[in-house]
Design an enzyme around this catalytic site. Structure first.
Site, PDB file in Angstrom:
ATOM      1  N   GLY A 184      30.251  -2.014  -6.911  1.00 30.16           N
ATOM      2  CA  GLY A 184      30.513  -3.278  -7.585  1.00 30.16           C
ATOM      3  C   GLY A 184      30.995  -3.058  -9.003  1.00 30.16           C
ATOM      4  CB  SER A 185      31.205  -5.437 -11.791  1.00 30.92           C
ATOM      5  OG  SER A 185      29.865  -5.794 -12.088  1.00 30.92           O
ATOM      6  CB  ALA A 214      28.965  -5.982 -16.019  1.00 30.97           C
ATOM      7  CD  GLU A 227      32.443   3.464  -4.078  1.00 36.86           C
ATOM      8  OE1 GLU A 227      33.435   2.831  -3.675  1.00 36.86           O
ATOM      9  OE2 GLU A 227      31.673   4.086  -3.314  1.00 36.86           O
ATOM     10  CB  CYS A 240      36.977  -0.125  -8.043  1.00 35.57           C
ATOM     11  SG  CYS A 240      36.791   0.963  -6.618  1.00 35.57           S
ATOM     12  N   GLY A 291      26.488  -2.267 -12.711  1.00 38.35           N
ATOM     13  CA  GLY A 291      26.006  -0.896 -12.727  1.00 38.35           C
ATOM     14  C   GLY A 291      25.209  -0.579 -13.975  1.00 38.35           C
TER      15      GLY A 291
END
Length: 474
Positions: A207-208, A210, A230, A264, A212
């Site tokens: 995901g994002s 932020a 990731e 991504c 993470g």
């Protein structure tokens, strides 16, 4: 009962509706997974391989229906959704091979017996899936986690619950004799918070950046939980020279605009020399972007890209685009909606940000920022001017520049004369800095799904007393 719904971003039609798992339901799922772990983890690897092979067969049987579900729920064209399902199917064989190579068992003869390396599962793994590849990306965590002997509780993105439910049906058929080894819970933020706040042994997240960063803080005092992140990237593509400008432009367009910019690994920043070649390339990219067919997943002619995941995503991306223009960036191609279509549809946008201060943020949409630089040293400085490190690319026929780029560019995926989005399941996939936490997925997922155990083993205890020699008191 609280319900969750997902919608086709192309026309707003309802795709899926189901019950949201509250904190009690999440706790119950984790308890079931914990109880199922001992028996599943104790199975011989061959038995777990047999299960995931059944899962692969089920995916193969249902591939057309699953591709349609992915296409409807994400808005991506059917050709791309079919490719995603094919990657899910291929992931099984690759994961079996990786498990054997990277997390298998090794024995070495020693004077006293053997030195043995084994790998053991962590326990209960929580998997949080993204919306852009709602089948393939969580599948890349789930398959190796189950092969290693872990149990899994999976929460799909709240924007793509239908895909998660379809995956759960496939696993239910494969795991018919092993209940609760894999469970799918549906919900949004509250469900996810209950999951990561529960008794888990690992969090596998795509995901994002932020999100993470949030998870790093949450698990700072929980060292017992393996964390595999990731995340996104503000990825550079340096286009320095090319014998064929049109071919180079194709690399750029595929890097920046594939999946409507919702990968991504998409190139967000195009860095070119401030020369005639650089100008010709930028013009060729803009002209090619104008020709891209944009449409719904099932339209004819077949579109190359579809809408963004929802109208809010389009509005957020447009605000970022307008902010850059307000800072002084020159609009090369406007980032706009498409008349007669839902507000989730957008046209690819391009801005020349040369000399403009640009925030180091990922715009998860088809927005490309162009920077012109005087020399290759400046190109490398611009490429590395980011806190991210997922993917990067160089377009050049110069081998020396490529060798320099490889050495100086800190990213997990570094491509030459191919799109930045190019990646293979037979290789690692992950990034540095804000793009990950040094635990790449894909072929290397086996590394974070099991931990190594080193053993010295002998058939009996003989030979140990001699090691004390004559150093004992009488």
């Amino acid at each position: 009962m609280s319900t969750l719904q997902s919608f086709d971003p192309a026309d707003g039609s309802l795709v899926w509706e189901g019950e949201i798992a509250d904190a009690n339901a999440v706790a119950a799922a984790l308890l079931r997974a914990r109880r199922a772990f001992a028996a599943w983890g104790a199975l011989p690897i061959a038995a777990r391989v047999e299960v995931v092979e059944r899962y692969r067969a089920t995916l193969e049987e249902r591939k057309d229906a699953l591709a349609q579900t992915i296409a409807r729920e994400t808005g991506k064209p059917l050709w791309e959704a079919r490719g995603e399902v094919a990657s899910m199917i291929g992931k099984v064989g690759l994961s079996i091979k990786a498990q054997a190579e990277r997390a298998g068992e090794q024995r070495s003869d020693m004077p006293f017996g053997q030195a043995v390396l084994r790998h053991r599962p962590h326990g209960v793994m929580a998997v949080l899936g993204p919306f852009n590849f709602p089948g393939h990306l969580p599948n890349g965590h789930i398959v190796p986690a189950l092969l290693a002997g872990n149990t899994v509780v999976f929460k799909p993105s709240e924007m793509t619950p239908a895909t998660g439910a379809a995956m759960a049906d496939c696993w239910a058929e494969a795991l018919v004799d092993h209940p609760h080894v894999f469970q799918c819970i549906q919900g949004a933020r509250a469900t996810g918070e209950a999951l990561i706040g529960g008794h888990i042994d690992g969090l596998l997240f795509t995901g994002s950046a932020a999100a993470g960063a949030h998870f790093r803080r949450v698990f700072a005092d929980r060292p017992d939980v393996i964390l595999a992140l990731e995340l996104g990237g503000n990825n550079p593509l340096v286009a320095w020279d090319a014998a064929d400008v049109e071919e180079a432009a194709s690399v750029v367009v595929q890097s920046a605009f594939i999946t409507t910019g919702q990968r991504c690994s998409c190139a967000r920043r195009l860095i070119v020399p401030d020369t005639a070649f650089g100008e010709a390339l930028v013009q060729a990219v803009a002209a090619l972007a104008d020709r891209l067919v944009i449409g719904a997943w099932n339209e004819t002619p077949e579109p190359w890209i579809g809408p963004l995941i929802h109208e809010g995503a389009a509005a957020n991306a447009r605000a970022c685009f307008d902010d850059l223009a307000g800072r002084g960036a020159r609009v090369l191609r406007p980032f706009t909606g498409i008349e007669g279509r839902s507000a989730a549809f957008v046209t690819p946008g391009m801005l020349d940000v040369t000399g403009v201060f640009v925030p180091d943020e990922e715009i998860f949409a088809p927005v490309l920022q162009v920077s012109r630089v005087p020399d290759f040293a400046a190109a490398m400085e611009a490429a590395n001017n980011t806190r991210f490190g997922l993917s990067a690319g160089l377009i050049s026929g110069d081998d020396a520049l490529w060798e320099r780029f490889l050495v100086e560019c800190p990213a997990g995926v570094v491509n030459r004369n191919r799109p930045t989005t190019g990646a293979a399941g037979s290789m690692p996939f992950g990034g540095l800095g804000e793009s990950g936490n040094h635990r790449p997925s894909a072929y290397y997922a086996a590394d974070y799904c099991a931990y190594p155990v080193a053993s010295f083993e002998a058939p009996d205890a003989s030979g140990n007393a001699g090691a004390l020699g004559g150093r004992l008191k009488p």
